[in-house]
Write a protein that holds these residues in place. Sequence first.
Motif, PDB file in Angstrom:
ATOM      1  N   TYR A   7      -3.041   2.505   2.798  1.00  0.00           N
ATOM      2  CA  TYR A   7      -1.882   2.530   3.697  1.00  0.00           C
ATOM      3  C   TYR A   7      -2.331   2.834   5.119  1.00  0.00           C
ATOM      4  O   TYR A   7      -1.900   2.200   6.079  1.00  0.00           O
ATOM      5  CB  TYR A   7      -0.888   3.575   3.211  1.00  0.00           C
ATOM      6  CG  TYR A   7       0.311   3.766   4.120  1.00  0.00           C
ATOM      7  CD1 TYR A   7       1.339   2.838   4.144  1.00  0.00           C
ATOM      8  CD2 TYR A   7       0.401   4.878   4.954  1.00  0.00           C
ATOM      9  CE1 TYR A   7       2.442   3.005   4.972  1.00  0.00           C
ATOM     10  CE2 TYR A   7       1.497   5.058   5.781  1.00  0.00           C
ATOM     11  CZ  TYR A   7       2.508   4.122   5.795  1.00  0.00           C
ATOM     12  OH  TYR A   7       3.590   4.294   6.617  1.00  0.00           O
ATOM     13  N   ARG A   8      -3.239   3.797   5.271  1.00  0.00           N
ATOM     14  CA  ARG A   8      -3.759   4.133   6.597  1.00  0.00           C
ATOM     15  C   ARG A   8      -4.483   2.932   7.215  1.00  0.00           C
ATOM     16  O   ARG A   8      -4.398   2.698   8.419  1.00  0.00           O
ATOM     17  CB  ARG A   8      -4.716   5.318   6.478  1.00  0.00           C
ATOM     18  CG  ARG A   8      -5.162   5.898   7.821  1.00  0.00           C
ATOM     19  CD  ARG A   8      -6.392   6.760   7.637  1.00  0.00           C
ATOM     20  NE  ARG A   8      -6.170   7.884   6.754  1.00  0.00           N
ATOM     21  CZ  ARG A   8      -5.829   9.097   7.174  1.00  0.00           C
ATOM     22  NH1 ARG A   8      -5.661   9.319   8.463  1.00  0.00           N
ATOM     23  NH2 ARG A   8      -5.677  10.081   6.319  1.00  0.00           N
ATOM     24  N   ALA A   9      -5.173   2.169   6.374  1.00  0.00           N
ATOM     25  CA  ALA A   9      -5.932   1.019   6.863  1.00  0.00           C
ATOM     26  C   ALA A   9      -5.032  -0.070   7.436  1.00  0.00           C
ATOM     27  O   ALA A   9      -5.487  -0.904   8.228  1.00  0.00           O
ATOM     28  CB  ALA A   9      -6.796   0.441   5.745  1.00  0.00           C
ATOM     29  N   THR A  10      -3.754  -0.086   7.056  1.00  0.00           N
ATOM     30  CA  THR A  10      -2.829  -1.071   7.616  1.00  0.00           C
ATOM     31  C   THR A  10      -2.389  -0.694   9.029  1.00  0.00           C
ATOM     32  O   THR A  10      -1.673  -1.456   9.680  1.00  0.00           O
ATOM     33  CB  THR A  10      -1.571  -1.219   6.739  1.00  0.00           C
ATOM     34  OG1 THR A  10      -0.807  -0.001   6.785  1.00  0.00           O
ATOM     35  CG2 THR A  10      -1.946  -1.560   5.307  1.00  0.00           C
ATOM     36  N   GLY A  11      -2.807   0.491   9.486  1.00  0.00           N
ATOM     37  CA  GLY A  11      -2.425   0.948  10.818  1.00  0.00           C
ATOM     38  C   GLY A  11      -1.172   1.795  10.836  1.00  0.00           C
ATOM     39  O   GLY A  11      -0.718   2.222  11.898  1.00  0.00           O
ATOM     40  N   ALA A  36       0.827  -1.211   0.000  1.00  0.00           N
ATOM     41  CA  ALA A  36       0.000   0.000   0.000  1.00  0.00           C
ATOM     42  C   ALA A  36       0.861   1.260   0.000  1.00  0.00           C
ATOM     43  O   ALA A  36       0.570   2.227  -0.699  1.00  0.00           O
ATOM     44  CB  ALA A  36      -0.932  -0.008   1.222  1.00  0.00           C
ATOM     45  N   GLY A  37       1.936   1.232   0.786  1.00  0.00           N
ATOM     46  CA  GLY A  37       2.823   2.385   0.835  1.00  0.00           C
ATOM     47  C   GLY A  37       3.494   2.645  -0.494  1.00  0.00           C
ATOM     48  O   GLY A  37       3.580   3.790  -0.961  1.00  0.00           O
ATOM     49  N   ALA A  38       3.973   1.571  -1.133  1.00  0.00           N
ATOM     50  CA  ALA A  38       4.645   1.713  -2.424  1.00  0.00           C
ATOM     51  C   ALA A  38       3.684   2.184  -3.496  1.00  0.00           C
ATOM     52  O   ALA A  38       4.035   3.015  -4.342  1.00  0.00           O
ATOM     53  CB  ALA A  38       5.266   0.371  -2.827  1.00  0.00           C
ATOM     54  N   ASP A  39       2.462   1.682  -3.469  1.00  0.00           N
ATOM     55  CA  ASP A  39       1.463   2.072  -4.454  1.00  0.00           C
ATOM     56  C   ASP A  39       1.155   3.559  -4.346  1.00  0.00           C
ATOM     57  O   ASP A  39       1.023   4.261  -5.362  1.00  0.00           O
ATOM     58  CB  ASP A  39       0.191   1.247  -4.261  1.00  0.00           C
ATOM     59  CG  ASP A  39      -0.764   1.383  -5.428  1.00  0.00           C
ATOM     60  OD1 ASP A  39      -0.289   1.447  -6.582  1.00  0.00           O
ATOM     61  OD2 ASP A  39      -1.979   1.439  -5.204  1.00  0.00           O
ATOM     62  N   ALA A  40       1.080   4.057  -3.100  1.00  0.00           N
ATOM     63  CA  ALA A  40       0.819   5.486  -2.904  1.00  0.00           C
ATOM     64  C   ALA A  40       1.952   6.331  -3.474  1.00  0.00           C
ATOM     65  O   ALA A  40       1.713   7.334  -4.161  1.00  0.00           O
ATOM     66  CB  ALA A  40       0.626   5.785  -1.415  1.00  0.00           C
ATOM     67  N   TYR A  41       3.197   5.929  -3.202  1.00  0.00           N
ATOM     68  CA  TYR A  41       4.337   6.672  -3.746  1.00  0.00           C
ATOM     69  C   TYR A  41       4.347   6.622  -5.275  1.00  0.00           C
ATOM     70  O   TYR A  41       4.634   7.615  -5.948  1.00  0.00           O
ATOM     71  CB  TYR A  41       5.647   6.109  -3.199  1.00  0.00           C
ATOM     72  CG  TYR A  41       5.969   6.557  -1.794  1.00  0.00           C
ATOM     73  CD1 TYR A  41       6.014   7.911  -1.465  1.00  0.00           C
ATOM     74  CD2 TYR A  41       6.257   5.627  -0.808  1.00  0.00           C
ATOM     75  CE1 TYR A  41       6.323   8.321  -0.181  1.00  0.00           C
ATOM     76  CE2 TYR A  41       6.570   6.037   0.494  1.00  0.00           C
ATOM     77  CZ  TYR A  41       6.597   7.387   0.794  1.00  0.00           C
ATOM     78  OH  TYR A  41       6.897   7.793   2.066  1.00  0.00           O
ATOM     79  N   LEU A  98       2.252   9.587   6.979  1.00  0.00           N
ATOM     80  CA  LEU A  98       1.071  10.131   6.312  1.00  0.00           C
ATOM     81  C   LEU A  98       1.225  11.609   5.950  1.00  0.00           C
ATOM     82  O   LEU A  98       0.831  12.022   4.862  1.00  0.00           O
ATOM     83  CB  LEU A  98      -0.170   9.931   7.181  1.00  0.00           C
ATOM     84  CG  LEU A  98      -0.947   8.628   6.960  1.00  0.00           C
ATOM     85  CD1 LEU A  98      -2.110   8.539   7.933  1.00  0.00           C
ATOM     86  CD2 LEU A  98      -1.460   8.539   5.528  1.00  0.00           C
ATOM     87  N   PRO A  99       1.785  12.458   6.833  1.00  0.00           N
ATOM     88  CA  PRO A  99       1.926  13.868   6.457  1.00  0.00           C
ATOM     89  C   PRO A  99       2.731  14.065   5.175  1.00  0.00           C
ATOM     90  O   PRO A  99       2.364  14.890   4.329  1.00  0.00           O
ATOM     91  CB  PRO A  99       2.635  14.482   7.673  1.00  0.00           C
ATOM     92  CG  PRO A  99       2.209  13.633   8.819  1.00  0.00           C
ATOM     93  CD  PRO A  99       2.161  12.242   8.249  1.00  0.00           C
ATOM     94  N   LEU A 100       3.818  13.313   5.019  1.00  0.00           N
ATOM     95  CA  LEU A 100       4.611  13.430   3.801  1.00  0.00           C
ATOM     96  C   LEU A 100       3.799  13.005   2.590  1.00  0.00           C
ATOM     97  O   LEU A 100       3.792  13.688   1.550  1.00  0.00           O
ATOM     98  CB  LEU A 100       5.876  12.590   3.911  1.00  0.00           C
ATOM     99  CG  LEU A 100       6.720  12.465   2.642  1.00  0.00           C
ATOM    100  CD1 LEU A 100       7.197  13.832   2.168  1.00  0.00           C
ATOM    101  CD2 LEU A 100       7.902  11.531   2.861  1.00  0.00           C
TER     102      LEU A 100
END
Length: 292
Positions: A144-148, A115-120, A153-155
């Motif tokens: 990504y937020r849903a994974t806890g 999820a993090g990589a997909d967002a980037y 997140l701010p970045l």
Amino acid sequence: GQLRRAQIHLEETLALYDRERTRSLSPVYRTDFRANALNILSLTLLGLGYPDQARTSSREALAYARELAHLLSLANVLNVACQFDSLFRDVEALLAHAEALMTLAAELGSSEYRAGADAYRECARAKLGAEDALVPCRRSIAAYRATGQERTLPLRLSLLAEAYREAGRAEEGLSLLEEPLGRIGRTREGWIEAELHRVKGELLLALPVPDHAGAEASYRQAIAVAREQSAKMWELRAAVGLARLWHEQDRRAEAHELIAPIYGWFIEGFDTSDLKAAKVLLNARPWPAAPV
């Protein structure tokens, strides 16, 4: 946001590191200590105003993680490399590292890294001009937020906000910054605070009716935070934004006085977009032309 103290501890970590003694700890802590220290040092040095050293540290972290052949360490390094690329404004590198992390996340079966990589990746595509990436990026940040995971997140939200600005949708970008700016005092994410205020200033100027006073206040807040943290790079970026505004308002002498001492502090990174932008402003005539 205590960058100087962070630098001291990170350099001490690297000095104490013993690969043979600590190799067995990587599976326990999910990352190798040297790779992690080099990772965080890259972000720290960039904020402090040493972009060349920061880039070297980031590349060294990635090379060392690949040498270790420890997949979780490599995933962690790639994740922070994405943060570094975002802040270094190297969108092509961000896209490449995000795609590498997605491949590795699939191998590890990690929904967090995926999820993090997909967002980037989608934010990088958006900043490269793919307007169809805005919605997927927002969706990926929600995943990504849903994974806890909320630490970065701010970045991520600031990246998406900038992408909305570049797509001519500044109002939506501003709405994204409300949460990260409102949570800094609670979550102590000071390392990104100055950049959030700067991005807000950029967005206020990109509104259909630009808010010049609000933008100046945001730039000034960014500069104040950056100075408190000894974050010369974040100070320079905010100062360049404010100086550009002052140039448009025929306040060129003030702009020159603001930029000159900050630019003069730097000893490296003169090939970066930030220092090039500052030099352009410095080379511009620092006072309005006399009326004809």
